[in-house]
Design a protein around this motif. Structure first.
Motif: not given
Length: 137
Positions: A35-43
């Motif tokens: 959730i806190n990783d702006e590059n991770d779109h899995s959540s």
């Protein structure tokens, strides 16, 4: 609003009897990082949830279930989204109903055995009118 709950544990994992408290806690931490990783779109569904509360990692306790006063809570989708049997509905006519795939109490027992369930919780029996099901007990 709530768009879609994250799947932390899938049906096969619950049914395998290999599900551990440590695995669940780690998956909860992984979701926080996602959730806190702006590059991770899995959540992405979680990132825009109305129940999301802005907290530092050090202020989150991943070890317990319950205790949060939110308008929605622990979401369990282990069978058909709607359990009513309306005669005019496609679900009824086509018999699209899915029987429960696991016993949700087994999941709660993992936390209960560790003494890791906080009070102030509720169970929301939703998806049509599930209390009308023959096996509701």
């Amino acid at each position: 609003g709530i768009q879609k709950s994250p799947v932390l544990i899938n049906v096969d994992e619950i049914k395998s009897n290999n599900l551990t408290y440590d695995l669940i806690v780690q998956r909860r931490k992984d979701l926080f990082y996602s959730i806190n990783d702006e590059n991770d779109h899995s959540s992405d569904n979680c990132k825009y949830c109305s129940n999301l509360v802005d907290k530092k990692f050090s202020d989150v306790n991943f070890d317990f279930l319950g205790g949060a006063h939110l308008p929605a809570g622990f979401n369990i989708q282990h069978y058909t989204a709607c359990n009513q049997r309306c005669k005019y509905c496609t679900f009824t006519k086509q018999n699209f109903f899915v029987k429960p795939q696991y016993n949700i109490l087994d999941y709660f027992k993992i936390f209960a055995e560790k003494g890791k369930i906080r009070g102030g919780n509720w169970v929301d029996f939703s998806g049509g009118e599930p209390s009308m099901l023959d096996n509701f007990d």
